[in-house]
Design an enzyme around this catalytic site. Structure first.
Site, PDB file in Angstrom:
ATOM      1  N   GLN A  56      44.990  74.872  30.190  1.00  0.00           N
ATOM      2  CA  GLN A  56      46.290  75.576  29.958  1.00  0.00           C
ATOM      3  C   GLN A  56      47.494  75.081  31.005  1.00  0.00           C
ATOM      4  O   GLN A  56      48.130  75.887  30.603  1.00  0.00           O
ATOM      5  CB  GLN A  56      45.736  76.527  30.749  1.00  0.00           C
TER       6      GLN A  56
ATOM      7  N   CYS B 257      44.620  86.321  28.752  1.00  0.00           N
ATOM      8  CA  CYS B 257      43.760  85.078  28.532  1.00  0.00           C
ATOM      9  C   CYS B 257      45.407  84.754  29.000  1.00  0.00           C
ATOM     10  O   CYS B 257      46.692  85.731  29.122  1.00  0.00           O
ATOM     11  CB  CYS B 257      43.749  83.875  28.098  1.00  0.00           C
ATOM     12  N   LEU B 258      45.780  83.876  30.637  1.00  0.00           N
ATOM     13  CA  LEU B 258      46.503  83.486  31.483  1.00  0.00           C
ATOM     14  C   LEU B 258      48.095  83.185  30.021  1.00  0.00           C
ATOM     15  O   LEU B 258      48.946  82.695  29.389  1.00  0.00           O
ATOM     16  CB  LEU B 258      46.689  83.213  32.650  1.00  0.00           C
TER      17      LEU B 258
ATOM     18  N   HIS C 292      34.694  81.819  28.465  1.00  0.00           N
ATOM     19  CA  HIS C 292      36.247  82.171  28.032  1.00  0.00           C
ATOM     20  C   HIS C 292      36.655  80.508  28.281  1.00  0.00           C
ATOM     21  O   HIS C 292      37.268  79.851  27.858  1.00  0.00           O
ATOM     22  CB  HIS C 292      36.163  83.381  28.831  1.00  0.00           C
ATOM     23  N   GLU C 293      36.367  80.016  29.667  1.00  0.00           N
ATOM     24  CA  GLU C 293      36.943  78.965  30.039  1.00  0.00           C
ATOM     25  C   GLU C 293      36.458  77.951  29.758  1.00  0.00           C
ATOM     26  O   GLU C 293      37.004  76.771  29.184  1.00  0.00           O
ATOM     27  CB  GLU C 293      37.230  78.858  31.522  1.00  0.00           C
TER      28      GLU C 293
ATOM     29  N   HIS D 137      38.105  77.150  26.683  1.00  0.00           N
ATOM     30  CA  HIS D 137      39.681  75.811  26.750  1.00  0.00           C
ATOM     31  C   HIS D 137      38.792  74.259  26.471  1.00  0.00           C
ATOM     32  O   HIS D 137      40.122  73.970  25.673  1.00  0.00           O
ATOM     33  CB  HIS D 137      39.861  76.464  27.847  1.00  0.00           C
TER      34      HIS D 137
HETATM   35  C1  QAP Z   1      39.760  85.227  31.236  1.00  0.00           C
HETATM   36  O1  QAP Z   1      41.608  85.897  32.464  1.00  0.00           O
HETATM   37  C2  QAP Z   1      38.839  86.254  31.155  1.00  0.00           C
HETATM   38  O2  QAP Z   1      47.077  89.331  29.728  1.00  0.00           O
HETATM   39  C3  QAP Z   1      40.333  85.158  32.477  1.00  0.00           C
HETATM   40  O3  QAP Z   1      49.938  89.463  31.726  1.00  0.00           O
HETATM   41  C4  QAP Z   1      39.472  87.774  31.188  1.00  0.00           C
HETATM   42  O4  QAP Z   1      42.387  85.281  34.215  1.00  0.00           O
HETATM   43  C5  QAP Z   1      37.573  86.660  31.397  1.00  0.00           C
HETATM   44  C6  QAP Z   1      45.855  87.418  32.701  1.00  0.00           C
HETATM   45  C7  QAP Z   1      39.261  89.406  31.252  1.00  0.00           C
HETATM   46  C8  QAP Z   1      37.138  87.875  30.915  1.00  0.00           C
HETATM   47  C9  QAP Z   1      37.615  89.259  31.452  1.00  0.00           C
HETATM   48  C10 QAP Z   1      46.461  88.356  31.596  1.00  0.00           C
HETATM   49  C11 QAP Z   1      47.090  87.863  34.270  1.00  0.00           C
HETATM   50  C12 QAP Z   1      44.906  87.084  33.272  1.00  0.00           C
HETATM   51  C13 QAP Z   1      47.761  88.543  31.011  1.00  0.00           C
HETATM   52  C14 QAP Z   1      42.836  86.367  33.263  1.00  0.00           C
HETATM   53  C15 QAP Z   1      48.705  89.442  31.968  1.00  0.00           C
HETATM   54  C16 QAP Z   1      48.758  88.035  33.538  1.00  0.00           C
HETATM   55  C17 QAP Z   1      43.884  86.822  32.876  1.00  0.00           C
HETATM   56 CO    CO Z   2      42.216  82.052  28.819  1.00  0.00          CO
END
Ligand code: QAP
Ligand code: CO
Length: 168
Positions: A51, A92-93, A134-135, A138
């Site tokens: 990422q 997801c960031l 999830h990671e 990536h």
């Molecule tokens: C993956 O995702 C994840 O849209 C990590 O505006 C997420 O850290 C795994 C984020 C949920 C399991 C459940 C997303 C921050 C962060 C956004 C993240 C945003 C600001 C996502």
């Molecule tokens: Co992600």
């Protein structure tokens, strides 16, 4: 420490397959520190090197409320220990502002190395299990939007492309 720029969908660099980490040196420790700083600053719970346009197999995660449990996984792999699935609303960031429900195996056993290259194993369930899967996706060029309908994915792509044009 430094905050690194996060690539956003549909950037084709998010589709690269990452290579194993083979050198455990000071440069790797700086990269890990930068990944935590970048993830915490962006209010994320997980970040893969892909990422930030580093195509090496490592990721950082902290799913704790107080952001007090940083976990680093280098060259991670997992085995499913329970076929039962959990559903989470994933974000997801690299796909800012969008969340969709994804089902993944509920319990896994993760094998990885720490920043010194020392191998370790741990079992994970719930949100941590989902986040690790999830990671690791990536690192293999996959995104959570690959698990939703083509229509939804295309809508997300169009909206993000519009955002990117505005800020370009
Ligand atoms: C993956 O995702 C994840 O849209 C990590 O505006 C997420 O850290 C795994 C984020 C949920 C399991 C459940 C997303 C921050 C962060 C956004 C993240 C945003 C600001 C996502
Ligand atoms: Co992600």
């Amino acid at each position: 420490m430094a905050i690194r720029q996060i690539l956003e969908f549909p950037d084709p660099r998010l589709r690269k397959i990452a290579s194993p980490v083979t050198v455990f040196d000071e440069k790797l420790e700086v990269l890990i520190d930068d990944m935590f700083e970048t993830m915490y600053e962006a209010q994320g719970i997980g970040l893969a090197a892909t990422q930030i346009n580093v195509h090496e197999r490592l990721l950082v995660i902290d799913v704790s409320e107080e952001k007090e449990n940083p976990l680093t996984f280098i060259n991670p792999r997992f085995e499913i220990i329970e076929e039962e699935l959990s559903e989470y609303d994933e974000g997801c960031l690299s796909v800012p502002g969008f969340y969709e429900t994804v089902s993944r195996p509920r319990r896994i056993k993760v094998s990885a190395q720490d920043k010194k290259g020392e191998p370790f194993e741990m079992e994970a369930e719930g949100l941590l299990s989902t986040c690790i899967q999830h990671e690791i996706d990536h690192l293999d060029g996959k995104l959570f939007v690959d698990y939703i309908s083509t229509l939804k994915r295309q809508r997300i792509r169009q909206k993000l492309e519009k955002e990117h044009k505005k800020s370009a």
